[in-house]
Design an enzyme around this catalytic site. Structure first.
Site, short mmCIF file in Angstrom:
data_model
loop_
_atom_site.label_atom_id
_atom_site.label_comp_id
_atom_site.label_asym_id
_atom_site.label_seq_id
_atom_site.Cartn_x
_atom_site.Cartn_y
_atom_site.Cartn_z
N TYR A 33 -46.68 4.55 60.19
CA TYR A 33 -47.54 5.71 59.97
C TYR A 33 -47.20 6.84 60.93
O TYR A 33 -46.45 6.66 61.88
CB TYR A 33 -49.02 5.30 60.09
CG TYR A 33 -49.54 5.11 61.49
CD1 TYR A 33 -49.16 4.01 62.26
CD2 TYR A 33 -50.40 6.04 62.07
CE1 TYR A 33 -49.64 3.84 63.55
CE2 TYR A 33 -50.90 5.87 63.36
CZ TYR A 33 -50.51 4.77 64.10
OH TYR A 33 -50.98 4.60 65.37
N ARG A 52 -39.49 10.91 63.65
CA ARG A 52 -39.91 9.57 64.11
C ARG A 52 -40.24 8.66 62.93
O ARG A 52 -39.97 7.46 62.99
CB ARG A 52 -41.11 9.67 65.06
CG ARG A 52 -41.47 8.30 65.64
CD ARG A 52 -42.56 8.36 66.68
NE ARG A 52 -43.78 8.92 66.13
CZ ARG A 52 -44.82 9.30 66.86
NH1 ARG A 52 -44.79 9.17 68.18
NH2 ARG A 52 -45.90 9.80 66.31
N ARG A 100 -46.52 -12.58 47.50
CA ARG A 100 -46.55 -12.86 48.94
C ARG A 100 -45.43 -13.79 49.38
O ARG A 100 -45.34 -14.93 48.92
CB ARG A 100 -47.91 -13.43 49.34
CG ARG A 100 -48.05 -13.56 50.86
CD ARG A 100 -49.44 -14.01 51.28
NE ARG A 100 -49.54 -14.03 52.74
CZ ARG A 100 -49.15 -15.06 53.49
NH1 ARG A 100 -48.66 -16.15 52.93
NH2 ARG A 100 -49.24 -15.00 54.81
N LYS A 148 -43.65 2.78 65.01
CA LYS A 148 -45.07 3.15 64.83
C LYS A 148 -45.66 2.40 63.63
O LYS A 148 -45.86 2.96 62.56
CB LYS A 148 -45.21 4.67 64.67
CG LYS A 148 -46.63 5.17 64.91
CD LYS A 148 -46.64 6.66 65.15
CE LYS A 148 -48.03 7.27 65.18
NZ LYS A 148 -48.92 6.76 66.21
N GLU A 180 -48.91 2.21 78.38
CA GLU A 180 -49.46 3.45 77.80
C GLU A 180 -50.92 3.22 77.47
O GLU A 180 -51.45 2.13 77.70
CB GLU A 180 -48.66 3.83 76.53
CG GLU A 180 -48.64 2.75 75.47
CD GLU A 180 -47.75 3.07 74.26
OE1 GLU A 180 -47.54 4.25 73.96
OE2 GLU A 180 -47.30 2.10 73.62
N1 PDD Z 1 -51.48 7.62 68.25
N2 PDD Z 1 -48.86 5.67 72.15
C1 PDD Z 1 -49.54 5.05 71.17
C2 PDD Z 1 -49.73 3.58 71.25
C3 PDD Z 1 -50.04 5.80 70.08
O1 PDD Z 1 -50.70 5.19 69.09
C4 PDD Z 1 -49.86 7.21 70.06
C5 PDD Z 1 -50.34 8.07 68.92
C6 PDD Z 1 -49.16 7.80 71.13
C7 PDD Z 1 -48.89 9.28 71.19
O2 PDD Z 1 -47.93 9.66 70.24
P1 PDD Z 1 -47.91 11.13 69.60
O3 PDD Z 1 -47.84 12.06 70.73
O4 PDD Z 1 -46.71 11.13 68.77
O5 PDD Z 1 -49.21 11.28 68.82
C8 PDD Z 1 -48.67 7.00 72.15
C9 PDD Z 1 -51.97 8.37 67.09
C10 PDD Z 1 -52.44 9.73 67.44
C11 PDD Z 1 -52.99 7.54 66.37
O6 PDD Z 1 -52.74 6.35 66.22
O7 PDD Z 1 -54.01 8.07 65.91
#
Ligand code: PDD
Length: 284
Positions: A33, A52, A100, A148, A180
């Site tokens: 996503y 990304r 599945r 992601k 993070e």
């Molecule tokens: N989350 N680290 C994690 C684990 C994240 O889920 C996100 C973003 C970031 C920051 O990435 P970016 O700057 O590309 O948004 C770092 C999004 C906003 C979410 O899951 O809603």
């Protein structure tokens, strides 16, 4: 208000949008996503998110159902149809529906879904003035956090732990150092130096992180990309997080201890201002 959403080539009212119960996103979290912010009805760093997305798909050998031009057009059409001036666009691509089986299917057609979330006050967020409180938790996610994926259960558990502790979010700790935040990248400031974990499989390569570090360097600020401990964080002058939904957000308390003066710091405030200003100008 019924939103218009996008599902596999069609714009539909949200209550008419459907995907299969066999979708691998639903059964295996086999999907990726992106979240892109909208300010003044325009997309912030769309190119970064599109790039990304492609990287996440490539890492999972998943087909991209749309070109970057088509993706931009879908984002813009949803902003227009839903009259979004400020908010977020959520995009998800999964491997699609198949009977599945753990192995990837040979012939599945990827599923693509996008929807908008209007959020007034995203840029003018009052929390930028008061700051966030974070707690620390163990990082118990899988090992490819640079992809992601939609496996967000552990981050959800982390947000709940933060809420139960009267905090806003959690920073995750592995091997004694901070990786993070549950949905953002984490930073501390010591003296004139901004410190944030280096890129690798352990963290998401934030699109906001890349832009903020570039702008910090352009503004002659010193940046160190390296791991830091919770002890260092508690002794820091400032702390903050970055993400597409919070931009640059100050952190004023870590595990109940105030960071610096316990109020939002100057570096975070300056970076937030520069980021919003530059990104609004470059929005598409
Ligand atoms: N989350 N680290 C994690 C684990 C994240 O889920 C996100 C973003 C970031 C920051 O990435 P970016 O700057 O590309 O948004 C770092 C999004 C906003 C979410 O899951 O809603």
């Amino acid at each position: 208000m019924t939103r218009t959403v996008y599902v596999n080539g069609e714009y539909l009212p949200e209550d008419q949008a459907m995907i299969s119960i066999f979708d691998r996103g639903f059964l295996f979290a086999d999907g990726v996503y992106e979240v892109t912010s909208v300010l003044d009805g325009k997309l912030i760093d769309f190119a970064g998110h599109a790039k990304r997305l492609q990287r996440s798909l490539d890492e999972l050998e998943m087909a991209n159902p749309v070109t970057e031009e088509e993706l931009l057009e879908i984002h813009r059409e949803l902003v227009r149809a839903n009259n979004v001036t400020e908010g977020l666009i959520y995009l998800q691509v999964t491997r699609g529906a198949a009977d599945r089986d753990f192995a990837y299917p040979d012939d599945a057609t990827p599923t693509i879904v996008l929807f908008t979330q209007a959020k007034a006050g995203l840029a003018d967020n009052p929390m930028a003035k008061t700051g966030m409180k974070v707690i620390s938790i163990a990082d118990e996610r899988w090992g490819r956090r640079d992809i992601k994926t939609v496996q967000l259960l552990y981050p959800s558990m982390g947000k709940m732990a933060a809420k139960a502790a009267g905090a806003h979010d959690a920073w995750m700790v592995e091997d004694g150092v901070v990786t993070e935040g549950t949905s953002n990248n984490a930073y501390i400031v010591k003296g004139n130096t901004i410190i944030t974990r280096h890129l690798g499989h352990e963290i998401l390569h934030g699109i906001t992180r890349a832009a903020v570090l570039r702008m910090a360097r352009e503004a002659q600020m010193k940046v160190e990309e390296r791991p830091f401990t919770m002890e260092e964080a508690k002794a820091a002058d400032e702390a903050f997080v970055t993400s597409a939904s919070t931009f640059v957000m100050p952190v004023v308390e870590i595990d109940g201890s105030p960071v610096g003066s316990g109020t939002p710091g100057k570096v975070a405030a300056r970076l937030r201002e520069i980021y919003l200003d530059e990104m609004r100008k470059a929005a598409v």
